[in-house]
Design an enzyme around this catalytic site. Structure first.
Site, short mmCIF file in Angstrom:
data_model
loop_
_atom_site.label_atom_id
_atom_site.label_comp_id
_atom_site.label_asym_id
_atom_site.label_seq_id
_atom_site.Cartn_x
_atom_site.Cartn_y
_atom_site.Cartn_z
N ASP A 358 0.83 -1.21 0.00
CA ASP A 358 0.00 0.00 0.00
C ASP A 358 0.86 1.25 0.00
O ASP A 358 2.07 1.21 -0.30
CB ASP A 358 -0.96 -0.07 1.21
CG ASP A 358 -2.31 0.55 0.90
OD1 ASP A 358 -2.38 1.80 0.86
OD2 ASP A 358 -3.29 -0.19 0.69
N ASP A 474 -6.08 4.59 -5.95
CA ASP A 474 -6.75 5.36 -4.90
C ASP A 474 -7.03 6.80 -5.38
O ASP A 474 -6.43 7.26 -6.38
CB ASP A 474 -5.83 5.38 -3.66
CG ASP A 474 -6.59 5.50 -2.36
OD1 ASP A 474 -7.77 5.88 -2.39
OD2 ASP A 474 -5.99 5.21 -1.31
N ASP A 542 -13.19 2.24 4.09
CA ASP A 542 -12.04 2.00 4.97
C ASP A 542 -12.53 1.42 6.29
O ASP A 542 -11.72 0.95 7.09
CB ASP A 542 -11.29 3.31 5.23
CG ASP A 542 -10.31 3.62 4.12
OD1 ASP A 542 -10.16 2.79 3.21
OD2 ASP A 542 -9.69 4.70 4.16
C1 DGJ Z 1 -7.19 5.36 1.52
C2 DGJ Z 1 -7.56 3.94 1.24
O1 DGJ Z 1 -8.93 3.77 1.33
C3 DGJ Z 1 -6.81 3.03 2.21
O2 DGJ Z 1 -7.19 1.69 2.01
C4 DGJ Z 1 -5.34 3.21 2.03
O3 DGJ Z 1 -4.93 2.74 0.78
C5 DGJ Z 1 -4.96 4.67 2.19
N1 DGJ Z 1 -5.75 5.52 1.36
C6 DGJ Z 1 -3.51 4.90 1.87
O4 DGJ Z 1 -3.17 6.21 1.95
#
Ligand code: DGJ
Length: 730
Positions: A358, A474, A542
């Site tokens: 990530d 993202d 999240d």
């Molecule tokens: C937001 C995402 O929804 C998370 O899963 C993660 O990837 C973070 N960004 C990383 O900054």
């Protein structure tokens, strides 16, 4: 009662009935069960006269009675098939323009129509309209997916006037539905709190759902809704229309109950700050609006959308997906090669297909050690990863799993080399303070150079690491201070941004058609079928607390199939690992935990769960979903997936109420089985050291029994989540 009768009489007289004139043309857009019928009268005015169940033949369509008073007043155009503004129409328009000569009116008359059969039971109908006074044309497209009962509608707008025409509003569709009562279910939320449903009755006037966030447009609400006719929406009964706009930017969904008490639905790009300047000889294509009509409630509508999405929209929608171990919650920005190599081995030990690295792997002058720097500088951080990504890919492969990576290529940190080199690539106003959302700004994707840059970020990674197995894309910021340093008409920016994004994704998909890509936007900030044309899966939220996820996943399931829903087992919440795993299995299973911290039992359970999942995933991903008990009205949430041939089903039930004696005291009625088949019910994911209350029986039950009487999964405060497999016994 008396009042109700008077009301019915009133509605009857208001909708004064006139028979279709003999010369009228009827255009029927049909699927297996439903029809949308357009009537063109002798004045060449196109109106929508039916949206609902398919009728028997053309004569029945011709017999549908008109809604308004024909030719006598304005009510006969309330059901215009694409309502133009500025002339006779006084209701919410679908299209509003100012012509090159400054004339602010539009009239659209029918010219002709044609239908063409595409592959696989798909029929495209085009209806050509034109303004009698101006060289200004609109074509309406209706793509009928017959087997899936879904209609995709969009329009193209073009002109050959002397100068640009300004499009103030340019909706994708304009539906018209008569009923006595209308109930709208829409969804609202915020970060980590996505998809909360609200069902409201619609009364005379307009209800608007919209987004003005630019990117991450669905953060507060997605462009997806349910409309139930005559009574609040039920799961398996009643008339329900599920609609969703395929657009990843600002949208507006207008629901107007008109003075005749009919419902007009006008979905499209949000006209807010988006008066679009259309040059002569060019064509504007609106995004598509997708909808399905069901007379089997919300369940029927979702099953149609799921089938459609798997077959016609989501890449490899009927294919495979990779289970994965993600390191976001396990490490956040704090990792190095050594830690990652250990995680690869953990992933292998757990039994997943892929490791997903990530955020935090890039940036050197401004290292990405937190969310305040580095976005845009997509070079490996030499301190954390001295041997580069290629080395990591190999290390993972040596450990026996694939390697995937996180990117946020549309964004830039103010602290980045990219921003220093190309301040004009950033969306911002020259004479205003910069406003940040998660400490970052948005790149100007209306600029072709920026499109090339974003394409290049992914393409370079793939070229250097051809075995890279997954991308998580993202998008964490909204657009503030909307202004582009390069485009001429600033009010084109919101639209050009999304079109720019789609151009990049088109190029990437052309080169990498099978690369699995996850659509993420700080959780579910961008879950729509515009983006899901390019992504194999999406990140719903999240918030991975399994108790919360039951509700979030429940609501996404109205529109999106489980194969696309990334559900990770994490350490959020207080639920035991079995509960978290069961919830994550209702989609594409993944993990974001510290494997080395699992107890022996937890590890054994998880390893076994992944093996079990391998055997049932195709039923979950590709089966028909039946939501059996809603967590909003029951102590339990219960859903089942049934294979197409109805020989297998996987059934999940969870306790959602922790009060004394809460649980499934009574049997739950199953659905979707073959009444004539016999089935055995077996429990899966039984936690080590516990015994199943179900697996002791060898009894078989007919599908009829299971659907009429039901079966008790025995969920209670000591058994808070139960997964059952229902298999045909031959
Ligand atoms: C937001 C995402 O929804 C998370 O899963 C993660 O990837 C973070 N960004 C990383 O900054």
């Amino acid at each position: 009662m008396k009042q109700l009768c008077l009301f019915v009489l009133f509605v009857f007289f208001k909708t004064l009935i006139t028979k279709a004139a003999p010369g009228d043309v009827h255009i029927a857009v049909e699927t297996r069960q439903t029809a949308l019928v357009i009537r063109v009268d002798k004045d060449q005015t196109p109106t929508l006269v039916h949206l609902g169940s398919k009728l028997r033949n053309a004569a029945e369509y011709a017999a549908i009675q008109a809604r308004g008073k024909r030719g006598e007043d304005y009510t006969d155009i309330y059901n215009s098939v694409y309502t133009p503004a500025g002339s006779r129409n006084l209701l919410e328009p679908a299209i509003q323009v100012t012509h090159a000569d400054g004339n602010p009116s539009l009239d659209l008359k029918y010219i002709r129509h044609e239908s063409q059969s595409m592959a696989d039971g798909v029929v495209l109908t085009k209806v050509y309209l034109k303004d009698p006074q101006y060289p200004f044309e609109v074509t309406l497209y209706y793509k009928a997916y017959q087997n899936e009962d879904v209609i995709e509608q969009w329009s193209t707008i073009r002109h050959t006037e002397k100068k640009p025409v300004t499009l103030h509003k340019y909706a994708s569709a304009n539906l018209y539905i008569p009923a006595q009562y209308y109930y709208l279910t829409h969804f609202h939320g915020d970060w980590a709190n996505e998809m909360n449903p609200s069902e409201i009755p619609l009364t005379e006037g307009i209800k608007v759902l919209d987004s003005k966030l630019g990117t991450r447009a669905d953060l507060f609400q997605p462009p997806s809704f349910l409309v139930s006719l005559n009574k609040p929406a039920e799961e398996e009964q009643g008339e329900v229309i599920a609609g969703t706009l395929s657009w990843s930017g600002n949208y507006q969904l207008a629901f107007e109950v008109d003075p005749l008490h009919n419902l007009r639905i006008i979905p499209g790009i949000n006209p807010y700050a988006s008066a679009y300047s259309l040059a002569p000889g060019t064509e504007f294509t609106t995004p598509a609006f997708l909808f399905t009509y069901s007379d089997k409630g919300k369940g029927g509508a979702s099953r149609s959308l799921h089938r459609w999405a798997r077959k016609h929209r989501i890449p490899q929608g009927e294919g495979n997906r990779l289970t994965l171990l993600n390191n976001w919650e396990a490490t956040y920005f704090d990792f190095n090669e050594e830690k990652l190599s250990a995680l690869f081995k953990d992933g292998k030990k757990l039994g997943v297909d892929l490791f997903l690295l990530d955020d935090g792997w890039f940036g050197n002058k401004y290292p990405r050690n937190n969310d305040r720097a580095g976005l845009g500088d997509w070079q490996e951080n030499v301190k954390k990863l001295p041997h580069g990504l290629g080395y990591l890919v190999k290390e993972a492969e040596t450990a026996g799993i694939k390697f995937g990576i996180w990117l946020e290529p549309e964004m830039v940190s103010p602290k980045s080399e990219l921003y220093e080199k190309h301040p004009d690539w950033v969306i911002k106003l020259p004479n205003r303070s910069e406003y940040y959302f998660r400490n970052q700004l948005v790149l100007d994707l209306s600029n072709p150079k920026v499109q090339d840059f974003v394409y290049g970020v992914v393409n370079d990674l793939m070229t250097k690491n051809p075995t890279l197995g997954f991308i998580k894309w993202d998008c964490n910021a909204v657009i503030y201070n909307a202004f582009s340093a390069t485009i001429q008409n600033q009010s084109n920016l919101y639209v050009d941004y999304v079109q720019g994004l789609y151009k990049v994704l088109d190029r990437l998909r052309a080169k990498y058609p099978t690369l699995p890509m996850m659509l993420c936007s700080g959780g579910g900030g961008r879950v729509d079928y515009g983006a899901l044309k390019y992504f194999t899966e999406y990140w719903p939220s999240d918030n991975t607390d399994a108790q919360e996820r039951i509700f979030i996943q429940w609501n996404y399931s109205y529109f999106f199939p489980s194969i696309a829903s990334c559900n990770h087992v994490t350490d959020w919440g207080k639920q035991p690992i079995k509960f978290r795993t069961d919830v994550a299995m209702m989609g594409k299973l993944g993990y974001d935990i510290v494997v080395s911290k699992l107890t022996e039992e937890e590890l054994t359970f998880s390893q076994q769960a992944l093996k079990t999942y391998e055997g049932i995933k195709n039923v979950i991903w590709k089966g028909d979903l039946y939501r059996l008990a809603s967590p909003y009205t029951n102590d339990v949430a219960s859903s089942m997936y049934v294979s197409e041939s109805r020989d297998r089903a996987v059934w999940f039930t969870y306790l959602v109420n922790s009060r004394y004696k809460a649980g499934s005291q009574a049997p739950i009625k199953l659905n979707g089985l073959d009444p004539a088949k016999n089935y055995r019910v077996q429990e899966l994911n039984v936690y080590p050291g516990t015994t199943s209350r179900i697996n002791t029986s060898t009894a078989t039950y007919s599908g009829n029994y299971l659907m009429a009487i039901g079966f008790n999964p025995q969920v209670d405060t000591r058994r808070t989540s139960v997964v059952l497999e229902v298999n045909e016994v031959k």
